[in-house]
Design a protein around this motif. Structure first.
Motif, mmCIF file in Angstrom:
data_model
loop_
_atom_site.group_PDB
_atom_site.id
_atom_site.type_symbol
_atom_site.label_atom_id
_atom_site.label_comp_id
_atom_site.label_asym_id
_atom_site.label_seq_id
_atom_site.Cartn_x
_atom_site.Cartn_y
_atom_site.Cartn_z
ATOM 1 N N SER A 147 -48.120 -101.356 8.470
ATOM 2 C CA SER A 147 -47.788 -102.562 7.695
ATOM 3 C C SER A 147 -46.285 -102.545 7.419
ATOM 4 N N ASP B 130 -46.088 -101.250 15.431
ATOM 5 C CA ASP B 130 -47.346 -101.854 15.904
ATOM 6 C C ASP B 130 -48.520 -101.636 14.950
ATOM 7 N N ASN B 131 -48.709 -100.391 14.546
ATOM 8 C CA ASN B 131 -49.901 -100.077 13.751
ATOM 9 C C ASN B 131 -49.585 -99.770 12.299
ATOM 10 N N LYS C 112 -47.744 -107.919 19.725
ATOM 11 C CA LYS C 112 -47.580 -107.972 18.254
ATOM 12 C C LYS C 112 -46.400 -108.853 17.877
#
Ligand code: DC
Length: 228
Positions: free
Chosen positions: A210, A207-208, A156
């Motif tokens: 916003s 990572d997951n 990422k």
């Protein structure tokens, strides 16, 4: 007198620290300080004076130059943090791939770190600040009011960094990923002020999430800690 606050945000390269720190600073009306820009500006100065040769740096000569150099911060109309060297603003020139690949050599030198820590402390006098970096909650401000460790996977982080570089220069995603990996190893394993999760810090993995979600979560935590 109102007590000023320090919010420390540490984490690996390209974990989103600066974007997130800026938004948090704006929310609380604190000053955002990008401490990596100081190491980058010093790297830029060292390159300009030919003090980095074949990945070897002349630390003494750099320190001598720094004694005669003024490094300062100002804020543009969007309240963005601009670093200046002897009054000359530096922006894209300290974000290039070349500077990124050399900056760890500068950041591992204890003499240079001591010089930077003094700048970091001086600019935070009488101000509430959000400062991001690698050693903010561990070394620079171990008593910060709130400390975060912002993390994200290498994949990422590489994608984000590569996207940012698109506006500056042409470089492949693989090169960015390899460079970030090397910088992680250097930041984590260097002798002085390595990147650590500071004591009493709160880890946030982006990572997951916003940017808005991360900022929302962190603001909630800061509000809770500052008002409890
Ligand atoms: O956050 P950044 O990528 O702009 O930081 C540039 C370099 O400076 C990075 O390789 C680690 C180093 N750095 C550091 O050692 N300590 C800090 N407080 C901030 C940055």
């Amino acid at each position: 007198m109102k007590k000023t606050k320090i919010i420390a945000i540490d984490g690996p390269s390209s974990s989103g620290k600066s974007t997130i720190a800026k938004l948090i600073a704006r929310h609380f009306d604190y000053t955002y300080i990008d401490s990596g820009s100081i190491y980058r500006a010093i790297t830029y100065i060292a390159v300009k004076h030919n003090l980095i040769d074949n990945f070897k740096i002349d630390t003494l000569a750099i320190i001598e130059i720094l004694k005669k150099t003024s490094i300062s911060f100002s804020f543009n109309s969007k309240n963005q943090n601009i670093i200046s060297v002897d009054g000359v603003e530096l922006d894209n020139e300290i974000r290039t791939f070349k500077i990124s690949s050399l900056v760890s050599l500068i950041a591992e030198k204890n003499e240079i770190r001591q010089y930077v820590v003094k700048i970091q402390k001086d600019i935070s006098i009488n101000k509430s600040v959000v400062m991001d970096g690698r050693d903010i909650g561990s070394i620079v401000f171990p008593n910060a009011d709130v400390k975060f460790y912002l993390d994200a996977s290498l994949e990422k982080r590489s994608e984000r960094r590569w996207m940012e570089l698109q506006n500056i220069e042409d470089v492949s995603l693989d090169d960015v990923k390899n460079d970030l990996h090397k910088r992680d190893l250097k930041d984590l394993n260097r002798e002085f002020s390595p990147l650590v999760k500071p004591k009493n810090s709160i880890t946030v993995n982006s990572d997951n999430l916003s940017i808005e979600q991360v900022v929302y979560n962190m603001i909630k935590i800061i509000d809770k800690v500052l008002h409890s």
